[in-house]
Design an enzyme around this catalytic site. Structure first.
Site, short mmCIF file in Angstrom:
data_model
loop_
_atom_site.label_atom_id
_atom_site.label_comp_id
_atom_site.label_asym_id
_atom_site.label_seq_id
_atom_site.Cartn_x
_atom_site.Cartn_y
_atom_site.Cartn_z
N GLU A 166 -1.36 1.86 0.71
CA GLU A 166 -1.25 1.40 -0.68
C GLU A 166 -1.97 2.25 -1.72
O GLU A 166 -2.86 1.76 -2.44
CB GLU A 166 -1.74 -0.04 -0.77
CG GLU A 166 -0.87 -0.99 0.02
CD GLU A 166 -1.09 -2.45 -0.35
OE1 GLU A 166 -2.13 -2.77 -0.94
OE2 GLU A 166 -0.20 -3.26 -0.04
N GLU A 381 4.06 -5.29 5.19
CA GLU A 381 3.31 -6.46 4.72
C GLU A 381 4.23 -7.31 3.85
O GLU A 381 5.07 -6.78 3.12
CB GLU A 381 2.07 -6.07 3.91
CG GLU A 381 0.97 -5.44 4.73
CD GLU A 381 -0.27 -5.10 3.92
OE1 GLU A 381 -0.58 -5.82 2.95
OE2 GLU A 381 -0.93 -4.10 4.27
C1 BGP Z 1 -2.42 -5.65 0.45
C2 BGP Z 1 -3.37 -4.99 1.41
C3 BGP Z 1 -3.89 -5.86 2.47
C4 BGP Z 1 -3.95 -7.33 2.19
C5 BGP Z 1 -2.89 -7.84 1.24
C6 BGP Z 1 -3.16 -9.20 0.63
O1 BGP Z 1 -2.57 -5.08 -0.81
O2 BGP Z 1 -2.79 -3.87 2.03
O3 BGP Z 1 -5.07 -5.28 2.96
O4 BGP Z 1 -5.17 -7.86 2.08
O5 BGP Z 1 -2.63 -6.98 0.19
O6 BGP Z 1 -4.04 -9.07 -0.44
P1 BGP Z 1 -5.33 -9.97 -0.61
O7 BGP Z 1 -6.12 -9.77 0.61
O8 BGP Z 1 -6.03 -9.44 -1.81
O9 BGP Z 1 -4.84 -11.34 -0.78
#
Ligand code: BGP
Length: 482
Positions: A166, A381
């Site tokens: 990301e 994801e």
């Molecule tokens: C993405 C990341 C993850 C994950 C997810 C959810 O941006 O790659 O690491 O955590 O988001 O985000 P958050 O944890 O802030 O809810």
């Protein structure tokens, strides 16, 4: 014409090292910048640290057994650089690399394809102390040293490699994803966001090159935080704002991965505002010669943009965050006067953290990306952050998560029906884990981890309702989503 998921489609889920492993200082591992950042957010917000996280380091066999029970054919996880090289470079930590050997062997023994991410926000702290981590170009060489070692070590066992997690989100939310010293946080230094990203582009190109050189039949691509962007209205000004936002937030990354160049409109905007990265001789050749094989997409929410005049009333600002988990508490929207301003989409409901829920957005972006770049895609994801409740009799009724995932899997299917080449669906997350900005009470997993932000308890694993539902989805290869 295909009207379903292909036979060899990969079903699984994702995690990242610092969010799931714990054992932050065990068996020779030293701190990563996330251990430091999360210690600080514990003090500021009361969110859990990364010290225990979901304790997967001690539970990985149990977790893999549960993944197998769900029917996973893939598991995407990241390697913690500072577990393998505690000082970033130099001596390998034998116990650290052994953990990943054991993890990968256990996955393969259970028929689960390992999808490795080389870097997920966790720069070794030793490199931050040495030269500021990603703020300094020297990191590219050190990353190459680390990546070469890892790729070479697992070249016969891992075929699908995802590089740097990301980059787009690191630019937007740099203080949660990178350690940035206080004195650089006053807005005068925003060019560094794009400079860090440029160094990451070099590192990511090197990782692709190494996979192509070292891994027989290996493929590599970046896991990109990607949201489709809608115009707030059909006013032409809003539609142009949408196009500008698309250029700076999305194409600026994907054009690098697939065309080997910076998106022109985005770069002109950055140059005009003193934000453009410094590019050295040979950089663009390295990038151009090492294009990605696929794009790994991290999609949670769509975004919305509107026109924002450059009339002196507004200044550049970056994406807001909702730290409280109360709907509507987001502290602002990204703004680039004369280019675009992000805003709430009045058509969509959101999570408690203000992320717009939009399965059609998934279909839209898959078709759009495939049309424009003609490269295979994966979902690495996708998921719903929510407050889950563990009932007295040890169950978690997360029907809201099932609804969310059902909608998005159906959207993947519609995209496949329209000819998109989609290789895998790995939502976030296999087990509950530490959120990047909201502690552990914001949960994503199919498997509940019994812990709170204050108390890691024993991190017992409990199957949620979504666990059984996903098991059925996988066993029918995505046909039965009821
Ligand atoms: C993405 C990341 C993850 C994950 C997810 C959810 O941006 O790659 O690491 O955590 O988001 O985000 P958050 O944890 O802030 O809810």
């Amino acid at each position: 014409m295909r009207k379903s998921f292909p036979d060899h489609f990969l079903w699984g889920a994702s995690t990242s090292a610092y969010q799931v492993e714990g054992a932050a200082y065990e068996d020779g591992k030293k701190a990563s910048q996330q251990d430091i950042i999360n210690k600080d957010s514990y003090q500021t917000f009361g969110f859990a640290t990364a010290e225990v996280a979901s304790d997967q380091y001690h539970h990985f066999k149990e977790d893999i057994a549960l993944m197998k029970e769900m029917g996973f054919t893939a598991y995407r996880f990241s390697i913690a650089w500072s577990r393998v090289f505690p000082d970033g470079v130099g001596e390998v930590n034998e116990k650290g690399i052994q953990y990943y050997r054991d993890l990968i062997d256990e996955l393969i023994r259970n028929g689960i394809e390992p999808i490795v991410t080389l870097y997920h926000y966790d720069c070794p702290w030793a490199l931050v102390e040495k030269y500021g981590g990603w703020l300094d170009r020297r990191i590219v060489k050190d990353f190459e040293y680390y990546a070469r070692y890892i790729i070479n070590e697992f070249k016969d066992k891992v075929k699908i490699w995802t590089t740097i997690n990301e980059q787009s989100i690191i630019v937007q939310y740099w203080i949660q994803k990178c350690y940035i010293p206080e004195e650089l946080l006053d807005g005068k230094h925003d060019q560094l966001r794009y400079q860090i990203n440029h160094y990451m582009n070099l590192a990511q190109a090197i990782a692709v090159k190494l996979v192509h050189e070292l891994v027989p039949g290996g493929i590599a691509g970046a896991p990109l935080g990607y949201s489709c962007i809608y115009p707030l209205t059909s006013r032409p000004e809003d539609v142009m704002a949408m196009q500008n936002a698309q250029a700076l937030r999305n194409d600026y990354y994907t054009d690098i991965y697939f065309k080997g160049e910076y998106n022109k409109a985005a770069m002109i905007y950055l140059e005009e505002h003193g934000l453009a990265p410094k590019i050295e001789e040979g950089d663009m050749e390295l990038i151009r010669e090492n294009l990605s094989d696929f794009l790994a997409i991290n999609y949670y929410a769509s975004e919305c943009a509107k026109w924002c005049p450059d009339d002196g009333t507004q200044q550049i600002r970056w994406s807001g965050v909702n730290r409280s988990g109360k709907k509507g508490d987001i502290d602002g929207f990204e703004t680039h006067p004369g280019f675009y301003q992000m805003c709430k989409n009045p058509e969509l409901d959101t999570t408690d953290w203000d992320w717009a829920i939009d399965p059609i957005g998934m279909e839209y972006l898959l078709r759009d990306l495939y049309n424009r770049y003609n490269k295979p895609l994966m979902i690495t994801e996708n998921g719903l952050g929510a407050y889950d409740v563990l009932t007295k009799d040890g169950q978690v009724h997360d029907d809201y998560r099932i609804d969310y995932l059902r909608g998005h899997i159906a959207a993947c299917k519609r995209a496949i029906d329209k000819g998109v080449e989609l290789l895998a669906y790995c939502p976030w997350s296999a087990v509950d884990l530490l959120s990047t900005s909201n502690g552990v009470k914001k949960r994503y997993g199919f498997i509940y981890i019994d812990r709170t932000d204050d108390d890691p308890k024993d991190c017992a694993r409990i199957r949620k309702d979504s666990f059984y539902w996903y098991q059925k989805v996988i066993s029918t290869n995505g046909e039965d989503l009821t």
